[in-house]
Structure formats: structure tokens, C-alpha cells
Enzyme design. Structure first.
Site, short mmCIF file in Angstrom:
data_model
loop_
_atom_site.label_atom_id
_atom_site.label_comp_id
_atom_site.label_asym_id
_atom_site.label_seq_id
_atom_site.Cartn_x
_atom_site.Cartn_y
_atom_site.Cartn_z
N PRO A 38 -2.77 -11.32 -4.80
CA PRO A 38 -3.86 -11.68 -5.72
C PRO A 38 -5.09 -10.83 -5.49
O PRO A 38 -5.33 -10.40 -4.36
CB PRO A 38 -4.14 -13.15 -5.37
N ASP A 39 -5.86 -10.51 -6.57
CA ASP A 39 -7.16 -9.90 -6.25
C ASP A 39 -8.01 -11.02 -5.64
O ASP A 39 -7.93 -12.18 -6.02
CB ASP A 39 -7.81 -9.13 -7.41
N PHE A 40 -8.75 -10.68 -4.62
CA PHE A 40 -9.31 -11.71 -3.73
C PHE A 40 -10.25 -12.68 -4.44
O PHE A 40 -10.39 -13.81 -4.05
CB PHE A 40 -10.03 -11.04 -2.55
N ARG A 41 -10.91 -12.16 -5.51
CA ARG A 41 -11.91 -13.01 -6.16
C ARG A 41 -11.35 -13.79 -7.33
O ARG A 41 -12.03 -14.61 -7.91
CB ARG A 41 -13.10 -12.15 -6.61
N GLN A 105 -8.65 1.63 -2.62
CA GLN A 105 -9.47 0.61 -1.95
C GLN A 105 -8.57 -0.45 -1.33
O GLN A 105 -9.05 -1.37 -0.68
CB GLN A 105 -10.41 -0.05 -2.96
N ASN A 106 -7.28 -0.35 -1.59
CA ASN A 106 -6.33 -1.36 -1.10
C ASN A 106 -5.92 -1.07 0.34
O ASN A 106 -5.92 0.07 0.77
CB ASN A 106 -5.10 -1.41 -2.01
N ASP A 108 -2.94 -2.37 1.50
CA ASP A 108 -1.56 -2.87 1.55
C ASP A 108 -0.49 -1.81 1.80
O ASP A 108 0.68 -2.14 1.99
CB ASP A 108 -1.24 -3.64 0.26
N HIS A 123 -10.60 1.73 2.65
CA HIS A 123 -10.92 0.47 3.35
C HIS A 123 -9.97 0.19 4.50
O HIS A 123 -9.78 -0.95 4.89
CB HIS A 123 -10.90 -0.69 2.33
N CYS A 131 -8.85 -1.56 19.52
CA CYS A 131 -9.64 -2.28 20.52
C CYS A 131 -11.13 -2.03 20.27
O CYS A 131 -11.55 -0.87 20.18
CB CYS A 131 -9.26 -1.80 21.92
N ASN A 220 -7.61 -0.70 -16.95
CA ASN A 220 -7.91 -1.98 -16.30
C ASN A 220 -7.76 -3.13 -17.31
O ASN A 220 -8.01 -2.94 -18.51
CB ASN A 220 -9.35 -1.96 -15.75
P1 NAD Z 1 -11.47 -6.15 -7.97
O1 NAD Z 1 -10.84 -7.46 -7.61
O2 NAD Z 1 -12.94 -6.05 -7.99
O3 NAD Z 1 -10.95 -5.65 -9.39
C1 NAD Z 1 -9.58 -5.69 -9.71
C2 NAD Z 1 -9.51 -5.42 -11.20
O4 NAD Z 1 -8.14 -5.29 -11.51
C3 NAD Z 1 -10.08 -6.55 -12.06
O5 NAD Z 1 -11.06 -6.00 -12.93
C4 NAD Z 1 -8.88 -7.08 -12.84
O6 NAD Z 1 -9.20 -7.31 -14.20
C5 NAD Z 1 -7.93 -5.91 -12.76
N1 NAD Z 1 -6.51 -6.28 -12.78
C6 NAD Z 1 -5.88 -7.26 -12.09
N2 NAD Z 1 -4.56 -7.22 -12.34
C7 NAD Z 1 -4.36 -6.21 -13.23
C8 NAD Z 1 -3.21 -5.68 -13.87
N3 NAD Z 1 -1.97 -6.14 -13.66
N4 NAD Z 1 -3.38 -4.63 -14.73
C9 NAD Z 1 -4.61 -4.12 -14.98
N5 NAD Z 1 -5.73 -4.59 -14.38
C10 NAD Z 1 -5.60 -5.62 -13.51
O7 NAD Z 1 -10.78 -5.12 -6.99
P2 NAD Z 1 -11.34 -3.83 -6.32
O8 NAD Z 1 -12.14 -3.06 -7.30
O9 NAD Z 1 -10.20 -3.19 -5.62
O10 NAD Z 1 -12.34 -4.41 -5.19
C11 NAD Z 1 -11.99 -5.54 -4.38
C12 NAD Z 1 -11.92 -5.28 -2.88
O11 NAD Z 1 -10.97 -6.16 -2.27
C13 NAD Z 1 -11.49 -3.91 -2.54
O12 NAD Z 1 -12.42 -3.46 -1.66
C14 NAD Z 1 -10.13 -4.04 -1.84
O13 NAD Z 1 -10.16 -3.34 -0.61
C15 NAD Z 1 -9.98 -5.49 -1.49
N6 NAD Z 1 -8.62 -6.01 -1.83
C16 NAD Z 1 -7.50 -5.31 -1.53
C17 NAD Z 1 -6.26 -5.81 -1.91
C18 NAD Z 1 -5.02 -5.03 -1.59
O14 NAD Z 1 -4.99 -4.28 -0.62
N7 NAD Z 1 -3.96 -5.17 -2.39
C19 NAD Z 1 -6.16 -7.02 -2.57
C20 NAD Z 1 -7.34 -7.72 -2.84
C21 NAD Z 1 -8.57 -7.19 -2.46
#
Ligand code: NAD
Length: 254
Positions: A38-41, A105-106, A108, A123, A131, A220
Site C-alpha cells: 500500500p502507499d503509506f498514506r 523513492q521505493n 522494496d 530512500h 550499525c 499517475n
Molecule cells: P505517494 O504515496 O506520495 O504517491 C503515490 C502516488 O501513486 C499517488 O499519487 C497515487 O495516486 C499513485 N498511485 C497509487 N497506485 C497507483 C497505480 N496503480 N497506478 C498509478 N498511480 C498510482 O508516494 P511517493 O511519491 O513515492 O512518496 C511516498 C514515500 O513513501 C516515498 O518516500 C517512499 O519512499 C515511501 N514508500 C515506499 C514504498 C515502497 O517502497 N513500495 C511504499 C510506500 C511508501
């Protein structure tokens, strides 16, 4: 989800990429939601359950045992997934010689799992634990194996280990950041994919690329902070738009 783009745009961007000598992609959490992270927010996001302030680096230094317990219980399980068609499409674009790099930014590591070779991790990644006392680095899996509860300790000095991902309040890895901005300056086409472009300084990369003459393409599901700056916007699912785009690039190339 509303799909909002034209096949003419898809064809134009595919032909820009096919003609380019350097296309660069910046990816965010949205690239991995189709894999189940899941996107975290979002509504299913981890920050609905865990207070994000506990992943502030200062809090970690004061309470490493609590943060490790939260990390293992709530965050790590979300990352036990496989790459999806969006990751595979970007890896294919690199194999075609058309994508210089993925800047992500991921944390994973799913781009590498899909076969991408040149991945800049802004990130950090869920690969190692470091450590905080002596800087020794261990595979995260090894640190988890050694851990009973709370924070694992460094076998060399007994210091607390920290997952090698960027916590809130921590600077980004400088080398990765430098490479990312160099790539943004070189890019002829810059794809911002699955990112809201809300997080600084990653959100300055598309601006840098565009100011240096790149075509900016945003893919997006929802609006982003820099839509007004884009040459092309594909409002749709990354797991559908990217494979369609790469298929068109292949049609043009072969
Ligand atoms: P964000 O959550 O700010 O934005 C994600 C965007 O992706 C949203 O605008 C959403 O509408 C869009 N989205 C979601 N699913 C989609 C899909 N299937 N197709 C098209 N668009 C889609 O994410 P961000 O800009 O990466 O910033 C959040 C921070 O949280 C980052 O710094 C990241 O490091 C971290 N994070 C990482 C992971 C991971 O590693 N997978 C997961 C969650 C958060």
C-alpha cells in the site's frame, strides 16, 4: 479509476522515447501498489496503524527496540511481494537500450527483482542493516535472524543496528542524490511514475530535467504537485499505461 489519456499521446511519447538516447524514470509508491504494497498514506496505508513519528530518526535513536518491533510487525510483511507489469515494463525499456536508469523513492527492491540493472535508490532499501555506532553493514535477513525481540545488535561492537532505509528527519544518501540529479540533467525524456511528487527533494528531479530540455511525462492515478509542468499526463494505472507504452516503443523500434 478514471483513465484519462489519448492513444495519440501514447504514440507521441513512445516515439520520443524510441528516438531518445536517454530516457530516465522516477518511481514512487504507486509503482508498487499493484504488487500489494500500500502507499503509506492511503486508506490501507501503514501510517493508519503506526504513528509515522515513530519512524523519525531521533525517535529511533531513543527507542530502537520499540521501533524494530513495529518495523517487523507492521512494515516488513507488506514488502513480501513480487514485481508487477509496471516494474517489468521499465526493465524491458532498459533492455531495449532506451532507459538509462530508474530513480526510485521505493525501498522494496522490486525494480531489481524485475530485472532493472541501473537503479538509483533515493530512500535506501530493505537490503541491509547498518550499525549506528561503527557503521558495519549486514544483510537485513541476517540481522533479523539474530534478533529475538527489540533491536538487533552489531556482532562487532554491540551497537544498535538500523534498517538501511531513510527515516524521517534523515538526509538522503548523497551519492544517490548526486547521480539522480546528473541523470535528470542528461534526460531527453523524463517519466515520473506512480509518485505524487510531494516529497522533497525527489520532486525537484522532474523540474531539473524539464529545465534542461527534457520532455516531462507524468503517469499517475491522481493529480500530482507538478502536473502543470508536464508535457504529457497519463491519468491511469501504471501497470496498464507502462506496458502499453513499452509495447508501442517496441513497435516503433522493430
Ligand atoms: P505517494 O504515496 O506520495 O504517491 C503515490 C502516488 O501513486 C499517488 O499519487 C497515487 O495516486 C499513485 N498511485 C497509487 N497506485 C497507483 C497505480 N496503480 N497506478 C498509478 N498511480 C498510482 O508516494 P511517493 O511519491 O513515492 O512518496 C511516498 C514515500 O513513501 C516515498 O518516500 C517512499 O519512499 C515511501 N514508500 C515506499 C514504498 C515502497 O517502497 N513500495 C511504499 C510506500 C511508501
Amino acid at each position: 479509476m478514471e483513465v484519462d489519456f489519448s492513444t495519440e499521446d501514447l504514440d507521441e511519447v513512445a516515439s520520443l522515447i524510441a528516438r531518445s538516447s536517454c530516457t530516465v524514470a522516477l518511481t514512487g509508491a504507486g509503482v508498487s501498489t499493484p504488487s500489494g504494497i500500500p502507499d503509506f498514506r492511503g486508506p490501507q496505508g501503514v501510517w493508519r496503524v503506526v504513528d509515522p513519528e515513530k519512524f523519525d530518526v531521533e525517535y529511533f535513536y531513543r527507542n530502537p527496540d520499540e521501533v524494530w518491533d513495529l518495523f517487523v510487525q507492521y512494515l516488513l510483511p507488506a514488502f513480501d511481494v513480487k514485481p508487477n507489469p509496471a516494474h517489468h515494463a521499465l526493465a524491458e525499456l532498459e533492455r531495449l537500450g532506451k532507459l538509462c536508469a530508474v530513480i526510485t523513492q521505493n525501498v522494496d527492491m522490486l525494480h531489481q527483482a524485475a530485472g532493472s540493472k541501473n537503479v538509483i535508490e533515493l530512500h535506501g532499501a530493505l537490503r541491509d542493516a547498518v550499525c549506528i555506532n561503527c557503521g558495519a553493514r549486514y544483510p537485513l535477513a541476517e540481522a533479523l535472524k539474530r534478533r529475538r525481540a527489540g533491536a538487533p545488535r552489531c556482532p562487532k561492537c554491540g551497537g544498535v543496528l538500523k534498517p538501511d532505509v531513510v527515516f524521517f528527519g534523515e538526509p538522503l544518501p548523497q551519492q544517490a542524490l548526486k547521480e539522480a540529479f546528473m541523470l535528470a540533467e542528461m534526460a531527453e525524456v523524463f517519466l515520473a511514475v506512480g509518485t505524487s511528487l510531494a516529497v522533497y527533494p525527489a520532486n525537484q528531479l522532474p523540474i531539473t530535467a524539464k529545465k534542461r530540455g527534457a520532455k516531462l511525462v507524468i503517469i499517475n492515478a491522481d493529480e500530482t504537485f507538478y502536473d502543470f509542468f508536464a508535457d504529457y499526463i497519463f491519468r491511469g494505472k501504471v501497470e496498464e499505461v507502462l506496458p502499453a507504452l513499452v509495447a508501442r516503443v517496441k513497435d516503433i523500434l522493430f
